[in-house]
Design a protein around this motif. Structure first.
Motif, short mmCIF file in Angstrom:
data_model
loop_
_atom_site.label_atom_id
_atom_site.label_comp_id
_atom_site.label_asym_id
_atom_site.label_seq_id
_atom_site.Cartn_x
_atom_site.Cartn_y
_atom_site.Cartn_z
N ARG A 54 0.84 -1.21 0.00
CA ARG A 54 0.00 0.00 0.00
C ARG A 54 0.86 1.25 0.00
O ARG A 54 0.47 2.27 -0.54
N VAL A 57 1.79 2.17 -3.58
CA VAL A 57 0.70 2.60 -4.44
C VAL A 57 0.49 4.11 -4.33
O VAL A 57 0.20 4.78 -5.31
N LYS A 58 0.68 4.68 -3.15
CA LYS A 58 0.45 6.12 -2.94
C LYS A 58 1.47 6.92 -3.61
O LYS A 58 2.10 7.31 -4.24
#
Length: 58
Positions: A54, A57-58
């Motif tokens: 995660r 992904v940012k």
């Protein structure tokens, strides 16, 4: 790696069927070790993907 573990398991079964108990025990041991290494790697990569996936992904 799981394919290799499955291969050694099948070789172990065939060797045991023909009475080669030493070869059967050795290949079963190798298959068991490869299986557990594959499970450990799966868990490590699963945890890494959950923790760091995660963030990338940012």
């Amino acid at each position: 790696m799981l394919r290799l573990a499955l291969f050694f398991f099948i070789v172990s079964l065939i060797a045991g069927l023909f009475g080669f108990t030493g070869i059967s025990a050795a290949t079963a041991g190798v298959a068991k070790i490869l299986f557990f290494i594959a499970i450990i790697l799966f868990v490590v990569f699963l945890v890494a993907a959950l923790l760091f996936g995660r963030a990338m992904v940012k």
